[in-house]
Write a protein that holds these residues in place. Structure first.
Motif, mmCIF file in Angstrom:
data_model
loop_
_atom_site.group_PDB
_atom_site.id
_atom_site.type_symbol
_atom_site.label_atom_id
_atom_site.label_comp_id
_atom_site.label_asym_id
_atom_site.label_seq_id
_atom_site.Cartn_x
_atom_site.Cartn_y
_atom_site.Cartn_z
ATOM 1 N N SER A 1 39.268 44.923 -20.388
ATOM 2 C CA SER A 1 38.658 45.920 -21.418
ATOM 3 C C SER A 1 37.550 46.553 -20.841
ATOM 4 C CB SER A 1 37.884 44.628 -22.340
ATOM 5 O OG SER A 1 38.902 43.787 -22.939
ATOM 6 N N THR B 1 50.883 44.414 -29.827
ATOM 7 C CA THR B 1 49.567 43.861 -30.049
ATOM 8 C C THR B 1 49.452 42.399 -29.137
ATOM 9 O OG1 THR B 1 48.219 42.771 -31.829
ATOM 10 C CG2 THR B 1 50.608 42.684 -31.900
ATOM 11 N N GLN C 1 36.956 42.205 -33.044
ATOM 12 C CA GLN C 1 37.110 42.976 -31.468
ATOM 13 C C GLN C 1 35.373 42.785 -30.876
ATOM 14 O OE1 GLN C 1 39.513 43.496 -30.223
ATOM 15 N NE2 GLN C 1 40.831 44.943 -30.980
ATOM 16 N N THR D 1 49.444 49.288 -24.469
ATOM 17 C CA THR D 1 48.183 48.989 -25.154
ATOM 18 C C THR D 1 47.353 48.490 -24.161
ATOM 19 O OG1 THR D 1 49.082 48.144 -27.333
ATOM 20 C CG2 THR D 1 47.004 47.391 -26.801
ATOM 21 N N GLN E 1 44.866 42.358 -31.343
ATOM 22 C CA GLN E 1 44.394 43.157 -32.009
ATOM 23 C C GLN E 1 44.504 43.428 -33.362
ATOM 24 O OE1 GLN E 1 46.198 43.884 -29.220
ATOM 25 N NE2 GLN E 1 45.049 44.799 -27.508
ATOM 26 N N GLY F 1 38.450 48.486 -29.199
ATOM 27 C CA GLY F 1 38.969 47.270 -28.390
ATOM 28 C C GLY F 1 38.007 46.783 -27.335
ATOM 29 N N SER G 1 41.575 50.858 -24.751
ATOM 30 C CA SER G 1 41.432 51.149 -26.169
ATOM 31 C C SER G 1 42.300 52.249 -26.813
ATOM 32 C CB SER G 1 40.006 51.447 -26.310
ATOM 33 O OG SER G 1 39.194 50.295 -25.999
#
Lengths: 288, 793
Positions: free
Chosen positions: B367, B501, B674, B541, B504, B738, B544
């Motif tokens: 992330s 996903t 999130q 994905t 999310q 995210g 973000s």
């Protein structure tokens, strides 16, 4: 998924049965109590016993009671049961302090007091708590039972005096008036093994310390005890100065090693700091 | 009733559609899938960090009665598969042929009839290694005397991977030379790991009759993976189907292709049967994509009264043994150049040098918004260092220097164009939520009593939602995403998107987007994703980019459907299309709004025998590709309150206040989820998560006993706030969310702890701020618990 190697499994139905199974399968057999150390080690293949002897059905080893002169804890008592025991908490709050910071609720529900002691991890919290309380271990073998002081129970890291054909069955702690106890631990996170931890048990006569036990874990203290610190307290007034001196002696005589949890000097500092904090709280509790 | 009102009905907090199956234990993850005749793979990994392979003897393993195949690097080399391309256009060994270059590297693969036998057979393989000296310290990797890890490249560049810079060096140097105040600081952003709950795995099934290869795998980018498999294996792309079923967390860890996936494919080719491979926890922590490992030097220049003028950064980026970082090709340091932060600067310049070390490959995961995490940490620590140097309050210093709303769109000194923002409003909101002045008063009073409370701020700006594709590609594939929307005759919709996903809530959020555009209920919109046979092409994905790119595609394709519906509605109402307006979830006759047709009625008509007029195709289905014109730039103001026990070094996070601005919020409940997760990440990274190695290259973070993740005990219930500044270029004004909290929070935690330690004169300490690290900072003694220093204390 981590997968263990092939292993035989036997379920013991009584202590006598468990001991006979141990005799039958020999030194490559291992007793399975809560399994929270042994099973992960088997999954990583750090342990590859030939046979597991499951003693989880041995309700005869699961009890917590008082004889009037001793608190008796059956070896198969789960951590959660010790933590939930008012009897244990009333006499020895150190046990509740320690249990509260051992692993997490899921582990405590199934892991056992005896299993933790026999695993003999050099960072085990209960080893330090029972060292501070000068507990006595009861060990059963095919020939009968014998007792060993807590401070003679460990041979070294992951090694105890419990022989290949034996099972730890009980921990006994003498009940004496005027006592107070406490446990202080520093971990990197809830449920982590300690960076260092100290347990203190004191018995007062007025403002004087009649006797004291100090347990240390994760810092290489022989038999999890700080003898020099204890000796410095006997007959001394229960003052900050006495605690600080005991802390200094505890730090001086332990042998921590460097690891990811911290450098030697930090762990030595904690041995002192946590000894002082545990003594302070133990004395407060002794005074009621 | 206007369109915005209707949109608000579809937008808003709503429980996730996904919850029903996950909460009932009915999800389908890779390891839940069992195919008839399926075999099981297990990977033999190197115990050494750097060693030449002298021989690999698999005879005993192959003779195991349950073993069907044993694959070595040499066998892969015969098929041209011993090496595979990485997402950064490097190559990575699938199974080692010449050397092993990190501990845990893949050496041989066993395929057996059950998982236990496969694991047992690993112990029957004997490998002869000749140990080689290791390079574990990124700072020493470029030493001319350092052993060359990637001798396979033969490029004479030693352990250097790339040199990259952004900004105007001369202009920046000039500003620094004339500045009143310059503060510099060495900062390590240590190596961490995303550690998703579900580890990585795959099932490969090559149908010998049809020649079709189906791969079920833990992939955040199924379409990109399909193309890469086609390129690697030589199988035609239309014969490859990648299915990414339910995913138990990705965080960037599941963007790359791992050797185990390819070995499962080869195993299926060799045996003619499906082969499953799922790694265990230690394999995941030791060999899959790590994050960070940025060794930074930051400098900040200001006037004497605290006007920030410029920032400079010099970075050594440790990418491990192969450059497996997943990021747009032209940006080898990701978007690190957003280290200009949220401030009005005259100049900025950064240099990043990527190096090989004997550690696991990866680098962009967890992330991080393509290195925005490292950038935010650098600028936000530097602002706090400057505040301390100037004796300023860190909140006041930030407020004084934040970009003003009228400066947007704002081109930062390194060239990124921030799309929109109202930074002072977000900071004020956070300060009010925190009760900042009261906290400062409490802190001052506590210090009198020897209590060390810290208040740490972080104000972050991210750039998320890659492309645009002319600037951003991975292995030549532009970062644009497709969407396919089918409207059934009864007015129910199926949206197929290319992203995937991993928690999310796309099945919920994207249904809300389509519902809002078409006047439907989100319950009437099914979202399909994760299966290359059922979804249009797109890059997946991460970074973000789902809402920023695929979410935009969903809105655009829904508007295409709406436009098609207009023609049908015109035929139904016997008016010209121009006489209709979209209002209140229906096409209405201008001036006679009771004359209206909703999508469900229109859909039936579109499929009926109604004469729709010349050139009108009928049906309502549409497809689109969304190529974003720019990144979106979410931002936020975070405040972390800590209490530090100076006697033990223990840090307790008392409060965490997070004000996020991610533009228009489609489902605020999912946004909050999130943010909660990201704050837990950030607290973990700041206080405990760290993949370390010893001097020989042994990974010391290979289990969750050693690599600590925070629990509910360490993470307080966060206090969330929001401001909404829509993105001007996104179809629905949304920005990515995210990763915001993971990006923004570590700096707030560290700033808070350093603030608490100010009375001791502590100016900085590197993450993770374990009890030992904090105590050592207080004692001003070297902390020997980190990095690769030998355990000789």
């Amino acid at each position: 998924m981590q997968v263990p190697a092939y292993v035989e499994y036997e379920k013991a139905t009584s202590l006598t049965h468990a001991l006979s199974l141990l005799a039958k399968f020999g030194p490559e057999a291992r007793v399975l109590a809560g399994g929270h150390s042994l099973i992960p080690m088997m999954k990583l293949r750090l342990a590859q016993p030939e046979t597991l002897i499951d003693i989880n059905g041995l309700t005869e080893l699961s009890y917590l009671d008082s004889t009037g002169t001793e608190l008796r804890i059956g070896a198969m008592t789960r951590h959660a049961e010790l933590l939930g025991s008012r009897l244990a908490g009333q006499h020895f709050p150190i046990l509740h302090d320690a249990e509260r910071v051992i692993a997490d609720p899921v582990v405590r529900l199934w892991g056992t007091v005896g299993g933790s002691l026999c695993q003999a991890d050099p960072s085990e919290d209960l080893s330090a708590a029972f060292a501070a309380l000068e507990a006595t271990m009861v060990i059963a073998g095919i020939e009968g039972k014998r007792t060993v002081p807590a401070r003679e129970f460990h041979i070294g890291p992951y090694e105890t005096v419990v022989g290949p054909g034996e099972i730890l069955t009980e921990i006994k702690i003498a009940l004496m008036p005027g006592g107070g106890s406490a446990y202080e631990k520093v971990g990197r996170r809830a449920g982590d093994w300690p960076v260092a931890a100290a347990g203190a048990a004191v018995w007062l006569e007025g403002n004087l310390i009649r006797t004291a036990g100090i347990g240390l874990t994760a810092v290489g203290a022989p038999q999890f005890a700080a003898r020099e610190a204890e000796e410095s307290l006997i007959g001394a007034p229960a003052t900050q100065e006495a605690f600080a001196r005991a802390g200094r002696l505890a730090a001086e005589h332990c042998r921590p090693v460097f690891d990811q949890r911290g450098p030697v000097e930090y762990k030595r500092h904690l041995a002192s700091e946590l000894t002082v904090r545990a003594l302070r709280r133990a004395v407060e509790r002794a005074r009621g | 009733m206007n369109h915005d009102h209707f949109r608000q009905q579809a937008y808003g907090p709503a429980a996730r559609k996904e919850d029903a199956r996950f909460l009932r234990g009915k999800g389908t993850f890779v390891d839940d899938i069992a195919l008839p005749g399926m075999l099981h793979g297990a990977m033999l990994r190197s115990p050494l960090a750097h060693a030449r392979i002298l021989s690999v003897d698999t005879a005993a393993a192959a003779a195991h009665p349950m073993v069907e195949a044993v694959i070595t690097g040499d066998m892969l080399a015969e098929r041209g598969l011993a090496w595979m391309p990485t997402l950064s256009a490097d190559v990575q060994a699938v199974l080692a042929t010449d050397k092993v270059r990190f501990q845990g590297q893949e050496v041989a693969f066993v395929v057996a009839r059950d998982r236990y036998s496969a694991r047992d057979a690993l112990e029957l393989i004997s490998v002869d290694y000749e140990p080689l000296p290791v390079v574990m310290d990124a700072g020493l990797a470029l030493d001319p005397a350092a052993p060359v890890i990637r001798d396979d490249l033969g490029n004479g560049r030693g352990n250097a991977i790339f040199d990259w810079s952004a900004g105007d060096k001369a202009a920046t140097d000039a500003v620094f030379a004339s500045a009143d105040v310059v503060v510099s600081q060495e900062l390590l952003y240590p190596r961490s790991h995303p550690a998703p709950l579900e580890t990585c795995g795959a099932i490969a099934d090559l149908d010998e009759i049809t020649g079709r290869l189906t791969i079920w795998c833990t992939s955040q980018a199924p379409h990109a993976h399909r193309t890469m498999y086609a390129m690697m294996t030589g199988l035609p792309e239309h014969k490859i189907r990648v299915v990414s079923p339910d995913i138990g967390g990705g965080f960037g860890n599941k963007v790359p292709i791992y050797p185990g996936y390819l070995c499962a494919i080869v195993g299926s080719m060799m045996t003619g049967k499906p082969v499953k491979w799922v790694e265990d926890r230690s394999e995941n922590l030791m060999s899959t994509s790590f994050a960070r490992d940025y060794h930074m030097r930051g400098e900040i220049a200001s006037t004497a009264d605290g006007q920030i003028l410029a920032v400079r950064a010099k970075v050594i980026a440790d990418h491990g043994a192969f450059n497996g970082a997943a990021q747009p090709a032209k940006f080898p340091a990701g978007f690190f150049h957003i280290f200009t932060g949220s401030y009005d600067l005259k100049a900025a310049y950064c240099e990043v040098t990527g190096v090989y070390t004997n550690k696991a490959p990866g680098g962009v995961a967890y992330s991080c918004s393509f290195r925005v995490t490292e950038a935010v940490y650098l600028i936000e620590r530097m602002v706090d260092r400057l505040a301390a140097e100037l004796g300023s309050d860190p909140a006041e210093l930030r407020m004084k220097n934040l970009l003003r709303p009228e400066q947007f769109p704002y081109t930062c000194p390194t060239g990124l164009e921030y799309d929109s923002g109202d930074y002072p409003r977000a900071l004020r909101t956070a300060l009010d939520l925190a009760g900042y002045d009261a906290l400062r008063a409490e802190q001052a009073a506590g210090r009198q009593r020897g209590e060390y409370m810290g208040i740490g701020l972080s104000f972050f700006t991210e750039g998320v939602g890659a492309g645009p594709k002319h600037q951003m590609d991975i292995l030549g594939l532009g970062l644009a995403d497709g969407a396919d929307l089918r409207i059934h005759p009864t007015g129910k919709a199926v949206l197929a998107v290319s992203c995937q996903t991993q928690g999310q809530g796309h099945e919920t959020t994207f249904a809300q987007i389509v519902a809002a555009e078409l006047g439907l209920s989100p319950d009437d919109v099914e979202v399909v994703h994760g299966d290359t046979d059922r979804t249009p092409f797109g890059l997946g994905t991460y970074g973000s980019r789902s809402t920023a790119v695929s979410g935009a595609a969903a809105a655009v394709v829904a508007r295409k459907v709406r436009d098609r519906a207009r023609l049908v509605a015109a035929a139904m109402l016997e008016v010209a299309a121009d006489d209709l307006e979209w209002s209140g979830g229906a096409w209405r006759v201008k001036g006679d709004p009771e004359q209206a047709r909703g999508i469900a009625e229109i859909a039936m008509a579109a499929h009926s025998g109604l004469d729709l007029g010349t050139g009108v195709e009928g049906h309502l289905d549409a497809i689109t590709v969304y190529n974003p014109p720019n990144l979106t730039f979410p931002f936020g103001a975070y405040i972390c309150v800590t209490d530090v026990d100076a006697g033990t070094g223990q840090v307790s996070v008392r409060r965490f206040i997070a004000v996020d601005d991610c533009g228009v919020r489609i489902n605020p409940m999912i946004v909050a989820g999130q943010v909660h997760r990201g704050l837990a990440d950030g607290i973990g990274i700041a206080l405990m998560q760290n993949i370390t190695f010893d001097a020989e290259g042994n990974c010391l973070g290979g289990s969750l006993m050693d690599y600590l993740l925070p629990t509910s005990v360490e993470v307080p219930s966060p206090e969330l706030g929001a401001t909404v500044t829509p993105s001007p270029h996104h179809p629905i004004g949304a920005k990515g969310i995210g990763e915001s909290a993971t990006v923004g929070s570590p700096a707030a935690v560290v700033n808070s702890v350093i603030d608490a330690l100010a009375p001791f004169g502590v100016k900085h300490a590197d993450m993770p701020l374990t009890p030992a690290a904090v105590w050592c900072a207080i004692q001003a003694v070297a902390n020997t618990t980190k990095g690769v220093k030998a355990p000789d204390v």
